[in-house]
Design an enzyme around this catalytic site. Structure first.
Site, PDB file in Angstrom:
ATOM      1  N   CYS A   1       6.541  -3.958  15.659  1.00  0.00           N
ATOM      2  CA  CYS A   1       6.142  -2.881  16.574  1.00  0.00           C
ATOM      3  C   CYS A   1       4.669  -3.074  16.923  1.00  0.00           C
ATOM      4  CB  CYS A   1       6.366  -1.514  15.928  1.00  0.00           C
ATOM      5  SG  CYS A   1       8.103  -1.187  15.525  1.00  0.00           S
TER       6      CYS A   1
ATOM      7  N   GLU B   1       0.826  -1.198   0.000  1.00  0.00           N
ATOM      8  CA  GLU B   1       0.000   0.000   0.000  1.00  0.00           C
ATOM      9  C   GLU B   1       0.864   1.253   0.000  1.00  0.00           C
ATOM     10  OE1 GLU B   1      -4.108  -1.530   2.119  1.00  0.00           O
ATOM     11  OE2 GLU B   1      -2.578  -0.627   3.402  1.00  0.00           O
TER      12      GLU B   1
ATOM     13  N   CYS C   1       1.706  -0.910  15.261  1.00  0.00           N
ATOM     14  CA  CYS C   1       1.709  -0.756  13.798  1.00  0.00           C
ATOM     15  C   CYS C   1       1.077  -1.976  13.143  1.00  0.00           C
ATOM     16  CB  CYS C   1       3.135  -0.567  13.297  1.00  0.00           C
ATOM     17  SG  CYS C   1       3.258  -0.347  11.500  1.00  0.00           S
TER      18      CYS C   1
ATOM     19  N   CYS D   1      -0.944   6.899   9.570  1.00  0.00           N
ATOM     20  CA  CYS D   1       0.296   6.352  10.125  1.00  0.00           C
ATOM     21  C   CYS D   1       0.033   5.103  10.951  1.00  0.00           C
ATOM     22  CB  CYS D   1       0.959   7.430  10.986  1.00  0.00           C
ATOM     23  SG  CYS D   1       2.546   6.951  11.659  1.00  0.00           S
TER      24      CYS D   1
ATOM     25  N   CYS E   1       6.582  -6.453   7.218  1.00  0.00           N
ATOM     26  CA  CYS E   1       7.673  -5.942   8.054  1.00  0.00           C
ATOM     27  C   CYS E   1       8.001  -6.972   9.122  1.00  0.00           C
ATOM     28  CB  CYS E   1       7.261  -4.616   8.701  1.00  0.00           C
ATOM     29  SG  CYS E   1       8.577  -3.830   9.676  1.00  0.00           S
TER      30      CYS E   1
ATOM     31  N   CYS F   1       3.531   8.730   0.547  1.00  0.00           N
ATOM     32  CA  CYS F   1       4.142   7.862   1.553  1.00  0.00           C
ATOM     33  C   CYS F   1       4.359   6.498   0.915  1.00  0.00           C
ATOM     34  CB  CYS F   1       3.221   7.757   2.772  1.00  0.00           C
ATOM     35  SG  CYS F   1       3.833   6.654   4.061  1.00  0.00           S
TER      36      CYS F   1
END
Length: 343
Positions: free
Chosen positions: A116, A91, A119, A334, A112, A105
């Site tokens: 975290c 995305e 996230c 975010c 990933c 962005c």
């Protein structure tokens, strides 16, 4: 889109790739113009090229980008879900600001590996690194859209899915093309790379001859808390990251941004604000406060508390800006990118 067969970055410059090895030099100039200035999406539209070359390029290096778009109801934000050649999905987000800036962005990895806790991308796990042209395609997609409005991409932030410095070479190649006058010609100071603090990447960037912006995803002023919400801190604890930042500032003379996502009852106490002041006050830096977006179990603090936290940092002498969310309703803000319909 597959540009890797026709373009390459060597010695920090854009050069002809393997597919163009036998073509005249002026053909390469025409091809760069078609991709980055004319922003064509099919080689048939490159009428300056001979038909056999157009047919060859359409077959071996097509320009189409497979993307599904979502438009926010509440802000000038568009999220694109890209399906890549191997059916992997990523995305990317376009944010159109009232002051005329158009910021993309970009993602640098499929998924990933860092995990975290605040996230959504971490829930995907890690699939693979993106090639430099797959990173670039995210910007070109929106450049093509904006061209019809007589606008262009003005800023690029490497803050999407993945950790940029765990894909360093491809990230820097894409940066070089974004910045090149023969590429998209976006000023280096309009490009920002965010890292959780991969010190090897920070050190490499300090030695590059390009003035992009460095952002550090900090989110806690002490290792005990950062270990809980960012497991990578066990390998890259705060002081190790700050040592690399100190070297970076010394070599580049550039201000570093520290990103701090505010999470209710986790890292938003005024005591933590005081600790953050003590931690960062000696660095040439600014703090970017980010109200957490709805992800997992976490909630954002109330606006008055965020203001108190911000004032505590400012009273301590830190430069502070507050980032406002774009595209929460389409999960484009975010920490929300997760390629939701990933198989």
């Amino acid at each position: 889109m597959n540009l890797a067969k026709i373009l390459k970055v060597e010695d920090n410059t854009l050069q002809a790739g393997l597919l163009l090895a036998k073509e005249a030099a002026y053909r390469f100039s025409q091809i760069k113009m078609a991709i980055f200035k004319d922003l064509i999406d099919n080689w048939d539209n490159a009428t300056s090229l001979p038909m056999p070359l157009r047919e060859k390029l359409n077959k071996e290096a097509p320009l189409q980008i497979d993307a599904k778009l979502s438009q926010s109801k509440y802000s000038n934000t568009i999220k694109a879900l890209l399906t890549l050649h191997d059916e992997a999905k990523i995305e990317t987000v376009l944010m159109q600001h009232e002051d005329g800036r158009n910021t993309v962005c970009v993602s640098t990895q499929v998924g990933c590996a860092l995990g975290c806790t605040f996230c959504a991308t971490g829930s995907m796990g890690f699939k693979r690194n993106l090639r430099w042209d797959e990173i670039l395609a995210q910007v070109i997609l929106f450049e093509r859209m904006l061209k019809s409005e007589d606008q262009k991409v003005t800023n690029v932030v490497y803050m999407g899915m993945g950790e940029p410095f765990l894909n360093y070479d491809n990230v820097l190649k894409s940066v070089r093309i974004l910045n090149s006058p023969d590429g998209l010609n976006i000023g280096a100071r309009k490009i920002s790379i965010s890292t959780v603090g991969i010190t090897e990447g920070i050190d490499k960037l300090a030695d590059e001859d390009i003035q992009v912006n460095l952002a550090i995803s900090l989110h806690a002023p002490v290792d005990s808390l950062r270990n809980e919400i960012m497991p990578i801190n066990k390998k890259y604890p705060i002081q190790k990251v700050l040592n690399a930042v100190s070297r970076y500032i010394k070599l580049t003379h550039r201000k570093v941004m520290f990103e701090y996502v505010l999470i209710q009852d986790v890292n938003d106490s005024l005591e933590y604000a005081e600790m953050l002041v003590q931690l960062l006050r000696k660095y040439t830096c600014m703090v970017n406060l980010i109200k957490i977006n709805p992800v997992n179990k976490f909630k954002p603090p109330e606006a008055p508390h965020i203001q108190k936290f911000k004032e505590e940092l400012e009273h301590g002498g830190l430069e502070v800006v507050q980032r406002f969310s774009f595209g929460q309703d389409i999960k484009a803000a975010c920490g929300q990118l997760a390629a939701g319909n990933l198989d």
